[in-house]
Design a protein around this motif. Structure first.
Motif, PDB file in Angstrom:
ATOM      1  N   LEU A 205       0.400  -0.824  -0.120  1.00  0.00           N
ATOM      2  CA  LEU A 205       0.148  -0.163   0.116  1.00  0.00           C
ATOM      3  C   LEU A 205       1.163   1.185  -0.169  1.00  0.00           C
ATOM      4  O   LEU A 205       0.184   2.813  -0.413  1.00  0.00           O
ATOM      5  CB  LEU A 205      -1.182   0.556   0.888  1.00  0.00           C
ATOM      6  N   GLY A 206       2.002   1.172   0.607  1.00  0.00           N
ATOM      7  CA  GLY A 206       3.052   2.363   0.278  1.00  0.00           C
ATOM      8  C   GLY A 206       4.221   1.570   1.395  1.00  0.00           C
ATOM      9  O   GLY A 206       4.843   1.601   1.879  1.00  0.00           O
ATOM     10  N   ASN A 207       5.444   2.444   0.131  1.00  0.00           N
ATOM     11  CA  ASN A 207       6.568   1.863   0.594  1.00  0.00           C
ATOM     12  C   ASN A 207       7.815   3.353   0.747  1.00  0.00           C
ATOM     13  O   ASN A 207       8.831   3.023   0.786  1.00  0.00           O
ATOM     14  CB  ASN A 207       7.079   1.324  -0.540  1.00  0.00           C
ATOM     15  N   GLY A 208       6.954   3.828   1.066  1.00  0.00           N
ATOM     16  CA  GLY A 208       7.299   5.812   1.656  1.00  0.00           C
ATOM     17  C   GLY A 208       8.367   6.121   0.296  1.00  0.00           C
ATOM     18  O   GLY A 208       7.312   7.018  -0.543  1.00  0.00           O
ATOM     19  N   GLY A 209       8.879   6.473   0.357  1.00  0.00           N
ATOM     20  CA  GLY A 209       9.842   7.148  -0.986  1.00  0.00           C
ATOM     21  C   GLY A 209       9.547   8.972  -0.549  1.00  0.00           C
ATOM     22  O   GLY A 209      10.046   9.855   0.543  1.00  0.00           O
TER      23      GLY A 209
ATOM     24  N   PHE B 295       2.851  10.711  -0.959  1.00  0.00           N
ATOM     25  CA  PHE B 295       3.753   9.968  -0.138  1.00  0.00           C
ATOM     26  C   PHE B 295       2.583   8.858   0.915  1.00  0.00           C
ATOM     27  O   PHE B 295       1.738   9.444   1.330  1.00  0.00           O
ATOM     28  CB  PHE B 295       4.583  10.684   0.974  1.00  0.00           C
ATOM     29  N   ALA B 296       3.316   7.492   1.269  1.00  0.00           N
ATOM     30  CA  ALA B 296       2.542   6.826   1.747  1.00  0.00           C
ATOM     31  C   ALA B 296       3.012   5.480   2.467  1.00  0.00           C
ATOM     32  O   ALA B 296       4.855   4.732   1.728  1.00  0.00           O
ATOM     33  CB  ALA B 296       1.420   5.831   0.941  1.00  0.00           C
TER      34      ALA B 296
ATOM     35  N   SER C 250       1.165   8.425   6.295  1.00  0.00           N
ATOM     36  CA  SER C 250       0.794   9.201   5.459  1.00  0.00           C
ATOM     37  C   SER C 250       1.392  10.597   5.413  1.00  0.00           C
ATOM     38  O   SER C 250       1.121  11.032   5.724  1.00  0.00           O
ATOM     39  CB  SER C 250      -0.376   9.538   4.177  1.00  0.00           C
ATOM     40  N   GLN C 251       1.463  12.298   4.308  1.00  0.00           N
ATOM     41  CA  GLN C 251       1.531  13.373   4.352  1.00  0.00           C
ATOM     42  C   GLN C 251       0.521  13.743   5.025  1.00  0.00           C
ATOM     43  O   GLN C 251       0.012  15.001   5.539  1.00  0.00           O
ATOM     44  CB  GLN C 251       2.794  13.794   3.602  1.00  0.00           C
ATOM     45  N   THR C 252      -0.754  13.333   3.566  1.00  0.00           N
ATOM     46  CA  THR C 252      -1.986  14.427   4.048  1.00  0.00           C
ATOM     47  C   THR C 252      -3.081  13.629   4.537  1.00  0.00           C
ATOM     48  O   THR C 252      -2.590  12.206   4.164  1.00  0.00           O
ATOM     49  CB  THR C 252      -2.446  14.633   2.406  1.00  0.00           C
TER      50      THR C 252
END
Length: 396
Positions: free
Chosen positions: A215-219, A225-226, A255-257
């Motif tokens: 679902l999200g690996n950073g980055g 961003f997730a 997440s950022q948002t």
């Protein structure tokens, strides 16, 4: 402030460090803080806010805006391993995030307010249960909150790995949103010699342990961003003779948002329902814990903080991305305050937050106090700054 006052605040910080209380259990810490605020001459003190929260007001000479300075009361359920003389005396608990230091900096603000501001008032808030994300909203939900509600709100967090005393300033997003996803599986046990006669969650859990992190690996830190992090799993009982019939998976979404978080939540719940399949007798229940919304610094509040750091000739670090970790301070901005979360370097060789040997550096105490006091001076010495909410009608 005098050198003696700074030294006494350091002694208090070390005493608080020795007796940490975790989220929701901060009764003795709160009592000590209330006593210190009374000694500092606060005009009014509120206790048991949203649990064990404590707040105090210092009223200016004329009406004006309300500025709130907030810190946290709670420690962590982590066993401290440091060798400092003031290490925790409570097994399995420690002030390993620096909330002990944040508290004494805010107490120092109260002491500095022996000379009242020209306009408005200052509220110092000692918030409970920050580590679980529950404390700020609990304070806001307290029926006495309208008596306290600020126009401006500021807070610090210390940052290991940054130069000692450096002030980190972030425009816009300053801390990520995060929440814990707990998936509880219920099936049916069977003899380990006949696993086909039970309903084991093993295969479903194994699949989700591979798909949920996707679902999200950073980055890159941006609106997309997730990050999904597996933090805990449990399958059945510790037995060689029983095929499992229950289990749990814990995952932290970040997440950022808040919008990106909403998408992750929906995607995660879809993955769980899909993994169960239409014909499975296995049941899964999803619950959400430690919910932190994204913290976004308000432009005017961030600018006031930056100008105050400049006036004091403090080293500034203009951050280009928010912290990955979360802060429930966001709730005060959503409640209407012009708010800014600030960061203060706690040393390039300082152990990381939540490390078992973390210890807040006392050298930060006068730095933190001076910036908060300058921020207050910038706002409450200017009668042209309007209050959003005004002085509460309640006495005090």
């Amino acid at each position: 402030m005098t050198d003696r006052q700074i030294a006494e605040l350091g002694e208090l910080r070390r005493a608080l460090h020795q007796t940490p209380e975790v989220s929701g259990e901060e009764k003795q810490t709160a009592a000590r803080i209330a006593m210190e605020l009374e000694r500092a001459g606060a005009d009014r003190i509120w206790t048991r806010l949203g649990g064990h929260g404590v707040a105090a007001e210092f009223i200016g000479k004329q009406d004006g805006p309300t500025v709130m300075i907030r810190c946290e009361l709670d420690g962590l359920p982590i066993h401290e391993i440091s060798e400092v003389p003031h290490r925790s005396t409570i097994a399995g608990k420690g002030h390993l995030c620096g909330h002990d230091g944040h508290m004494v900096m805010v107490l120092g603000v109260g002491l500095a307010l022996a000379k009242r501001p020209e306009y408005g008032r200052v509220v110092v808030l000692f918030q409970p249960a920050e580590e679980t994300g529950a404390g700020a909203q609990a304070v806001i939900n307290d029926p006495r909150w309208p008596e306290i509600r600020p126009d401006f709100a500021f807070a610090y967090h210390n940052i290991p790995g940054r130069p000692l005393g450096e002030i980190g300033l972030c425009e816009g997003p300053s801390n990520c949103a995060s929440r814990g996803m707990k998936i509880t599986f219920t099936g049916k046990t069977s003899h380990a010699a006949a696993p086909e006669d039970g309903d084991s969650p093993a295969q479903v859990m194994a699949g989700l342990m591979q798909t949920l992190p996707l679902l999200g690996n950073g980055g890159t830190m941006d609106d997309d961003f997730a990050l999904a992090t597996l933090t805990h799993s449990r399958l059945g009982k510790a037995s060689f003779g029983i095929a499992p019939g229950d289990g749990e998976l814990w995952v932290t979404l970040r997440s950022q948002t808040d919008g990106r978080m909403d998408r992750m939540v929906a995607e995660a719940e879809t993955l769980v329902s899909t993994a169960l399949g239409q014909e499975s007798a296995l049941l899964a229940a999803v619950s959400w814990h430690d919910v932190f919304l994204a913290n976004v610094n308000e432009a005017n509040a961030a600018a006031i903080a930056a100008r105050s750091a400049q006036n004091l000739d403090l080293t500034k670090h203009l951050m280009t991305a928010p912290m990955r970790w979360s802060e429930d301070f966001s709730r005060f901005g959503l409640d209407g305050a012009k708010s800014a979360m600030l960061f203060i370097g706690s040393g390039e060789d300082q152990p990381q937050l939540h490390n078992p040997n973390f210890d807040f550096p006392d050298a930060l105490i006068p730095v933190g106090i001076s910036l908060f006091v300058e921020i207050i001076e910038q706002i409450l010495s200017n009668p042209a700054l309007p209050a959003q909410t005004g002085r509460p009608a309640a006495d005090g």
